[in-house]
Design a protein around this motif. Structure first.
Motif, PDB file in Angstrom:
ATOM      1  N   GLN A 187     -20.559 -20.095 124.382  1.00  0.00           N
ATOM      2  CA  GLN A 187     -20.277 -18.125 124.398  1.00  0.00           C
ATOM      3  C   GLN A 187     -20.719 -17.705 123.214  1.00  0.00           C
ATOM      4  O   GLN A 187     -20.608 -17.667 121.928  1.00  0.00           O
ATOM      5  N   GLU A 188     -21.690 -16.459 122.905  1.00  0.00           N
ATOM      6  CA  GLU A 188     -21.604 -15.247 121.823  1.00  0.00           C
ATOM      7  C   GLU A 188     -20.408 -13.759 123.090  1.00  0.00           C
ATOM      8  O   GLU A 188     -20.713 -13.781 123.230  1.00  0.00           O
ATOM      9  N   HIS A 189     -19.864 -13.619 121.071  1.00  0.00           N
ATOM     10  CA  HIS A 189     -19.044 -12.848 121.909  1.00  0.00           C
ATOM     11  C   HIS A 189     -19.543 -11.129 120.789  1.00  0.00           C
ATOM     12  O   HIS A 189     -19.275 -11.560 119.540  1.00  0.00           O
ATOM     13  N   SER A 190     -20.117 -10.217 120.955  1.00  0.00           N
ATOM     14  CA  SER A 190     -19.879  -9.131 120.763  1.00  0.00           C
ATOM     15  C   SER A 190     -19.156  -8.218 120.468  1.00  0.00           C
ATOM     16  O   SER A 190     -17.700  -7.749 120.981  1.00  0.00           O
ATOM     17  N   LEU A 191     -18.345  -8.001 119.208  1.00  0.00           N
ATOM     18  CA  LEU A 191     -17.383  -7.427 118.968  1.00  0.00           C
ATOM     19  C   LEU A 191     -17.996  -5.601 118.535  1.00  0.00           C
ATOM     20  O   LEU A 191     -18.700  -5.342 118.864  1.00  0.00           O
ATOM     21  N   ALA A 192     -17.115  -4.783 119.049  1.00  0.00           N
ATOM     22  CA  ALA A 192     -16.225  -3.239 118.733  1.00  0.00           C
ATOM     23  C   ALA A 192     -17.667  -3.062 117.484  1.00  0.00           C
ATOM     24  O   ALA A 192     -18.243  -1.460 117.241  1.00  0.00           O
ATOM     25  N   ASN A 193     -17.161  -3.468 116.619  1.00  0.00           N
ATOM     26  CA  ASN A 193     -18.515  -3.007 115.067  1.00  0.00           C
ATOM     27  C   ASN A 193     -19.765  -2.870 115.329  1.00  0.00           C
ATOM     28  O   ASN A 193     -20.618  -3.082 113.810  1.00  0.00           O
ATOM     29  N   GLY A 194     -19.995  -4.052 116.443  1.00  0.00           N
ATOM     30  CA  GLY A 194     -21.691  -4.451 116.240  1.00  0.00           C
ATOM     31  C   GLY A 194     -22.234  -5.974 115.456  1.00  0.00           C
ATOM     32  O   GLY A 194     -23.132  -5.787 116.056  1.00  0.00           O
ATOM     33  N   SER A 195     -20.569  -5.904 114.982  1.00  0.00           N
ATOM     34  CA  SER A 195     -21.158  -7.108 115.021  1.00  0.00           C
ATOM     35  C   SER A 195     -20.514  -8.680 116.281  1.00  0.00           C
ATOM     36  O   SER A 195     -20.578  -7.943 116.875  1.00  0.00           O
TER      37      SER A 195
END
Length: 213
Positions: A187-195
């Motif tokens: 799975q890919e997890h997107s973070l709030a800071n765009g990373s």
């Protein structure tokens, strides 16, 4: 003498020969106070302005971004923090090692006045800058709970431009699609800071797991 109503303009092209210095946190762009062949004789710097991507910034905008514009005896110095919002980061993987660079395009406008003739020379230059490669070390977080009999790891963080395509196991290289088809969970997890980060779950009894007797 030029006829009445006719303006005579001397045109010359010049590229800055100053240097760019980098630290971990700051970019320093040094432009000579005297740019040849534009200037000859004694001159005074009458105006200085900086901008980004061709757009001039006022002092409040510069202060909000942490930009500075100053002079030394020989140079005009523009300082830009690495990571300022007007630039962007890019990922690289030389020799399969994760690195990033930061890119920004500052602009400098200068108005010189010749002391003897009082003639003005206006100079404007846009100067794309990219930092050297900056190594990054993604962290591996082991979230395995033995009772579930599933290996669970989290790898990150990466910039938004990174895409996970293949995973190397003991039996060889599998694509993300092949891994999921074998019952693994990628799975890919997107973070709030765009990373982003990536997680992988593999059952203990999968054929890619090395067994020690």
């Amino acid at each position: 003498m030029a006829p009445q109503g006719l303006n005579v303009v001397n045109l010359a092209a010049a590229c800055p020969k100053g240097g760019v210095l980098f630290t971990e946190d700051m970019i320093s762009w040094h432009v000579p106070r005297r740019v040849t062949p534009l200037l000859d004789g004694r001159i005074t710097v009458s105006e200085m302005h900086m901008g980004i991507n061709g757009q001039r910034l006022d002092r409040s905008q510069m202060a909000a971004r942490g930009y500075t514009l100053s002079t030394t005896d020989f140079h005009i110095v523009v300082e830009i923090p690495v990571g300022s919002p007007d630039g962007y980061y890019k990922s690289h993987a030389p020799d399969y090692q994760y690195h990033i660079t930061y890119f920004v395009e500052p602009m400098l406008e200068v108005l010189w006045r010749e002391d003897d003739t009082q003639d003005d020379t206006r100079y404007k230059v846009l100067f794309p800058i990219m930092t050297p490669l900056m190594p990054q070390s993604p962290q591996i977080q082991d979230d395995t709970v033995p009772e579930t009999r599933v290996f669970s790891v989290l790898l990150g963080t990466f910039l938004h431009d990174v895409e996970l395509r293949n995973i190397t196991f003991s039996i060889g290289v599998l694509t993300v699609e092949e891994s999921n088809a074998k019952g693994f969970t990628v799975q890919e997890h997107s973070l709030a800071n765009g990373s982003k980060s990536f997680s992988l779950q593999v059952p203990f009894d999968a054929d890619v797991v090395l067994k020690h007797v």
